[in-house]
Design an enzyme around this catalytic site. Sequence first.
Site, PDB file in Angstrom:
ATOM      1  N   TYR A  61      39.444  46.626  32.022  1.00 35.06           N
ATOM      2  CA  TYR A  61      39.193  46.636  30.537  1.00 35.06           C
ATOM      3  C   TYR A  61      37.833  46.149  30.437  1.00 35.06           C
ATOM      4  CZ  TYR A  61      44.180  46.615  30.052  1.00 35.06           C
ATOM      5  OH  TYR A  61      45.617  46.794  30.205  1.00 35.06           O
ATOM      6  N   HIS A 101      47.663  47.288  38.920  1.00 33.20           N
ATOM      7  CA  HIS A 101      47.428  47.931  37.693  1.00 33.20           C
ATOM      8  C   HIS A 101      48.137  49.235  37.577  1.00 33.20           C
ATOM      9  CE1 HIS A 101      44.681  48.063  33.808  1.00 33.20           C
ATOM     10  NE2 HIS A 101      45.849  48.672  33.452  1.00 33.20           N
TER      11      HIS A 101
END
EC number: 1.1.1.346
Length: 274
Positions: A48, A106
């Site tokens: 992110y 992830h």
Amino acid sequence: MHRLTTRHGLDMPAIGLGTWPMTGEQCTSAVRQALALGYRHIDTATAYNNEDAVGQALRESDVPREQIHLTTKVWWDRLAPTAMRQSLEDSLRALGTDHVDLFHIHWPGQDWDLARSIETLVALRDEGKARAIGVANFPLGLLRQVIEELGAPLSAIQVEYHALLGQQPLLDYARQHDLALTAYTPLARGRAAEQQVIRDIAAKHGVLPSQVALKWLLDQDGVAVIPKASSRENQLANLAALDVPLDAQDRALIAGLPKDQRVVSPEFAPDWNS
Ligand SMILES: NC(=O)c1ccc[n+]([C@@H]2O[C@H](COP(=O)([O-])OP(=O)(O)OC[C@H]3O[C@@H](n4cnc5c(N)ncnc54)[C@H](OP(=O)(O)O)[C@@H]3O)[C@@H](O)[C@H]2O)c1
């Protein structure tokens, strides 16, 4: 606040703040505001590009670090042992903390050594750098392999889950194996609140459609939600979703909506049915 706990070290508020795609000062101010409003669970990831901004908010907030549940994630191209260790070290430095509360892989890797990656994930937990560990975007078959063949002490799985996408087999498995299921994209980026069924239920209770969509998830045993919200108004509304009084008929109506609308499926996603 309602919390989810597991025997393998998880103790996580059921509502968290999603931080993607916020970066920089926008992210810092959204996280700082969320902490001031009562959020105690923040979801970030190396991918992110905002861990430094989240770390800045943590430093600026009056809320002590030990009262905040912090989740981060390692990207799928850094799953070899040395790379995963370095990724978590980088995250800890950016976040300004000596541990995270939950550390996720992830996405599954490509042509990877699953056993070695999981061994490293577990070692990082054993060393105290992550209080609990989990995986995100793992289909059921791969999750079973990690739990049943590799015996990993996972505490959570994070997947897309909302009123328009079903996750019943994963949810059943998570409950059987003492895993929390964190629902990402829980508002389906606004699509859930557009459903007439959800709008009618919201009108009946005098609440917002987005709150109905979140409470439908929160009422399910073992489910946490991480809606992303930047405005004060939306952050407050999402926290207050916990108080929305859905009844059995409301839940059945939402359960009856089509459950095939996946929002997040990049080209490196696994076969979701494997
Ligand atoms: N593990 C993964 O692979 C993965 C993938 C995707 C997402 N995630 C995580 O999940 C988090 C949430 O997912 P998401 O951002 O994809 O989607 P989402 O939370 O379903 O939707 C976010 C959108 O809803 C709006 N919103 C929030 N609260 C609202 C409210 N009360 N009323 C009306 N609109 C509202 C937000 O607007 P404002 O910002 O203007 O408030 C934003 O545009 C991400 O931030 C990230 O942390 C994880």
